[in-house]
Enzyme design. Structure first.
Site, mmCIF file in Angstrom:
data_model
loop_
_atom_site.group_PDB
_atom_site.id
_atom_site.type_symbol
_atom_site.label_atom_id
_atom_site.label_comp_id
_atom_site.label_asym_id
_atom_site.label_seq_id
_atom_site.Cartn_x
_atom_site.Cartn_y
_atom_site.Cartn_z
ATOM 1 C CD GLU A 140 1.494 -28.750 28.228
ATOM 2 O OE1 GLU A 140 2.947 -28.775 27.553
ATOM 3 O OE2 GLU A 140 1.255 -27.822 29.436
ATOM 4 C CE1 TYR A 153 8.423 -27.026 31.526
ATOM 5 C CE2 TYR A 153 9.181 -28.019 33.345
ATOM 6 C CZ TYR A 153 8.294 -27.431 32.776
ATOM 7 O OH TYR A 153 7.804 -25.887 33.549
ATOM 8 C CG HIS A 178 3.996 -25.110 32.549
ATOM 9 N ND1 HIS A 178 4.803 -25.156 31.138
ATOM 10 C CD2 HIS A 178 2.807 -25.695 31.829
ATOM 11 C CE1 HIS A 178 4.189 -25.981 30.216
ATOM 12 N NE2 HIS A 178 3.395 -26.294 30.324
ATOM 13 C CG ASN A 196 9.515 -19.111 34.482
ATOM 14 O OD1 ASN A 196 9.288 -20.095 35.030
ATOM 15 N ND2 ASN A 196 9.589 -19.049 33.058
ATOM 16 C CE LYS A 200 7.452 -23.405 34.911
ATOM 17 N NZ LYS A 200 8.613 -22.368 34.401
HETATM 18 P P1 ADP Z 1 7.483 -20.928 28.315
HETATM 19 O O1 ADP Z 1 7.488 -21.518 29.994
HETATM 20 O O2 ADP Z 1 7.637 -19.109 28.902
HETATM 21 O O3 ADP Z 1 6.804 -21.689 27.309
HETATM 22 P P2 ADP Z 1 9.738 -22.261 27.708
HETATM 23 O O4 ADP Z 1 9.093 -23.082 27.280
HETATM 24 O O5 ADP Z 1 10.893 -21.083 26.929
HETATM 25 O O6 ADP Z 1 9.107 -21.174 28.362
HETATM 26 O O7 ADP Z 1 10.611 -23.015 28.661
HETATM 27 C C1 ADP Z 1 10.139 -24.335 29.365
HETATM 28 C C2 ADP Z 1 10.895 -23.221 30.786
HETATM 29 O O8 ADP Z 1 11.739 -23.405 31.640
HETATM 30 C C3 ADP Z 1 11.000 -21.847 31.326
HETATM 31 O O9 ADP Z 1 9.442 -21.353 31.997
HETATM 32 C C4 ADP Z 1 11.846 -21.723 32.457
HETATM 33 O O10 ADP Z 1 11.171 -22.365 33.644
HETATM 34 C C5 ADP Z 1 12.991 -22.694 31.826
HETATM 35 N N1 ADP Z 1 14.054 -21.508 31.249
HETATM 36 C C6 ADP Z 1 13.544 -21.825 30.162
HETATM 37 N N2 ADP Z 1 14.688 -20.865 29.620
HETATM 38 C C7 ADP Z 1 16.001 -20.707 30.295
HETATM 39 C C8 ADP Z 1 17.166 -20.030 30.403
HETATM 40 N N3 ADP Z 1 17.548 -19.556 30.036
HETATM 41 N N4 ADP Z 1 17.684 -20.254 31.610
HETATM 42 C C9 ADP Z 1 17.171 -21.115 32.171
HETATM 43 N N5 ADP Z 1 15.901 -21.811 32.965
HETATM 44 C C10 ADP Z 1 15.102 -21.227 31.387
HETATM 45 MG MG MG Z 2 6.842 -23.018 26.694
#
Ligand code: ADP
Ligand code: MG
Length: 139
Positions: A127, A50, A116, A113, A10
């Site tokens: 994807e 997304y 992905h 973070n 990212k």
């Molecule tokens: P993952 O990437 O671990 O699968 P999710 O699918 O729940 O997590 O969420 C997708 C992405 O959305 C996350 O990797 C993060 O970048 C963002 N995200 C998730 N939860 C939050 C939050 N509470 N606040 C801001 N961004 C978030």
């Molecule tokens: Mg996810």
């Protein structure tokens, strides 16, 4: 079973020149990078990618973040690659991520973070198809 999963390094990570360090964690875990491309994600691409989070409060912020700097899209291959990469990435929130995981090492926040990874084999296929053709993938 040998599987393929989809990964994105990212913007927070590409900005800090962490592509190589993230790739080292991936390769050290036994996953093979079988396709990789650095791109600037368009608004439409990020929104589509997304889509499942469209109703979440962070959707707009997430799309803005993903288009804010280059990303590196990747296909990873290996034994149980989908689950293995989720393990290597660590929890979504770096504060909850296990030691040695990419997110524990490098993520800045729950939103920014660093990586992905697909959450199922079915989503991995969808994807991968959004960013690569079969000819791009050299196993
Ligand atoms: P993952 O990437 O671990 O699968 P999710 O699918 O729940 O997590 O969420 C997708 C992405 O959305 C996350 O990797 C993060 O970048 C963002 N995200 C998730 N939860 C939050 C939050 N509470 N606040 C801001 N961004 C978030
Ligand atoms: Mg996810």
């Amino acid at each position: 079973m040998t599987e393929r999963t989809f990964s994105i390094i990212k913007p927070d990570a590409t900005r800090r020149n962490l592509t190589g360090k993230v790739n080292a964690v991936i390769e050290d875990a036994g996953l093979r990078i079988v396709a990789q491309r650095r791109i600037r994600m368009s608004d439409a691409q990020a929104k589509k990618f997304y889509e499942v989070h469209a109703e979440r409060p962070f959707y707009g912020e997430l799309v803005e973040f993903m288009t804010s700097a280059p990303v590196v899209v990747q296909v990873l291959e290996g034994e149980n690659a989908v689950a293995k990469y989720r393990e290597v990435m660590g929890a979504t929130n770096p504060a909850q991520a296990a030691d040695g995981t990419i997110r524990k090492l490098y993520a800045e926040s729950v939103g920014e973070n660093s990586v992905h990874g697909s959450d199922s084999l079915e989503n991995a296929k969808l994807e991968i198809a959004q960013f690569f053709t079969e000819a791009d993938i050299v196993g």
